[in-house]
Design an enzyme around this catalytic site. Structure first.
Site, mmCIF file in Angstrom:
data_model
loop_
_atom_site.group_PDB
_atom_site.id
_atom_site.type_symbol
_atom_site.label_atom_id
_atom_site.label_comp_id
_atom_site.label_asym_id
_atom_site.label_seq_id
_atom_site.Cartn_x
_atom_site.Cartn_y
_atom_site.Cartn_z
ATOM 1 N N SER A 135 0.379 -1.212 0.074
ATOM 2 C CA SER A 135 0.362 0.486 0.011
ATOM 3 C C SER A 135 0.974 1.294 0.243
ATOM 4 O O SER A 135 1.819 0.920 0.242
ATOM 5 C CB SER A 135 -1.068 -0.202 1.141
ATOM 6 O OG SER A 135 -1.574 1.501 1.135
ATOM 7 N N TYR A 148 -2.786 -0.718 10.332
ATOM 8 C CA TYR A 148 -3.094 -1.194 9.206
ATOM 9 C C TYR A 148 -1.571 -0.179 8.279
ATOM 10 O O TYR A 148 -0.478 -1.191 8.073
ATOM 11 C CB TYR A 148 -3.672 -0.493 8.056
ATOM 12 C CG TYR A 148 -4.346 -1.179 7.085
ATOM 13 C CD1 TYR A 148 -4.372 -2.429 6.455
ATOM 14 C CD2 TYR A 148 -3.923 0.264 5.417
ATOM 15 C CE1 TYR A 148 -4.005 -2.525 5.258
ATOM 16 C CE2 TYR A 148 -3.948 -0.232 4.034
ATOM 17 C CZ TYR A 148 -4.423 -1.461 3.729
ATOM 18 O OH TYR A 148 -3.636 -2.165 2.898
#
Length: 235
Positions: A135, A148
């Site tokens: 990501s 996350y």
């Protein structure tokens, strides 16, 4: 360039993983697809000739069995795509220890186990590519995403270290770091009007194809991609 090569893709039941499976199939690759639910077998029906496994990427024994069967069937492994991942987005004081542990188990431990499982065969071949779909928040931080974001920083560090470790064997390791993608991620709904200008799963899949297709003498360490509408810190 990828025609006839063998690829393992995790998290291939839907979203980005499903798009990657279709993109690699178009390149003529032999596919081994892994999903955590029985939905993965429906993907196998779509992509004729692929092998499907319902397996937990966090379970070392299950992943070792998938890799062993892949080698027994095809004789080699040319590409591993670590795509399986989950997300929880909350203020830190609302994030539970169980959520924190689960994120690290899937997003980090899963990448570690998958990578570890394929390396003996890739070292034996003295070739192979390992791509992790990570990501853009592995490069900067966001509010309400501490757990996350921490997993994605861990993935970046892990991938960079492994890349240096296995280069002498002709093995390449890289990450794909997308921004906002229109998928089902984090219990979202795909195709919402507000996501119309986000990246599509197919955009990420094409980045995987590009990285995997690079000439053998070239290592693409990292690809970062964002929708044009996304604002983000410049690093």
């Amino acid at each position: 360039m990828l025609q006839g090569q063998v690829a393992i893709v995790t998290g291939a039941s839907r979203g980005i993983g499903l798009a990657i499976a279709h993109a690699l199939a178009k390149q003529g690759m032999k596919l081994v697809l892994i999903g955590s639910s029985s939905d993965i077998h429906r993907v196998g029906e779509q992509l004729k000739g692929s092998k499907t496994f319902q397996a937990d990427v966090c379970n070392e024994q299950q992943m070792n069995e998938v890799v062993a069967e892949t080698v027994a069937t095809f004789g080699r492994i040319d590409l591993l795509v670590n795509n399986a991942g989950i997300g929880v987005f909350k203020p830190v004081e609302e994030t539970t220890v169980e959520e924190w542990k689960r994120l690290f188990e899937v997003n980090v431990q899963g990448v570690f186990i998958g990578t570890k499982a394929v390396l003996p065969q890739m070292k034996k071949q003295r070739s192979g590519t390992i791509i992790t779909v990570s990501s853009d928040v592995g490069r900067y931080t966001i509010a309400n995403g501490s757990a996350y974001t921490a997993t994605k920083y861990a993935v970046q560090g892990f991938s960079g270290s492994v890349a240096q470790e296995v280069r002498p064997y002709g093995i390449r390791v890289g990450t794909i770091n997308p921004g906002m993608v229109d998928t089902y991620f984090a219990n979202s709904t795909q195709g919402l009007p507000e996501k119309a200008e986000w990246l599509k799963a197919e955009d990420v899949a094409e980045a995987v194809v590009y990285m995997a297709s690079a000439p053998k003498h070239m290592l693409v360490d990292e690809i970062v991609l964002h929708p044009l509408i996304q604002t983000y810190p410049v690093v």
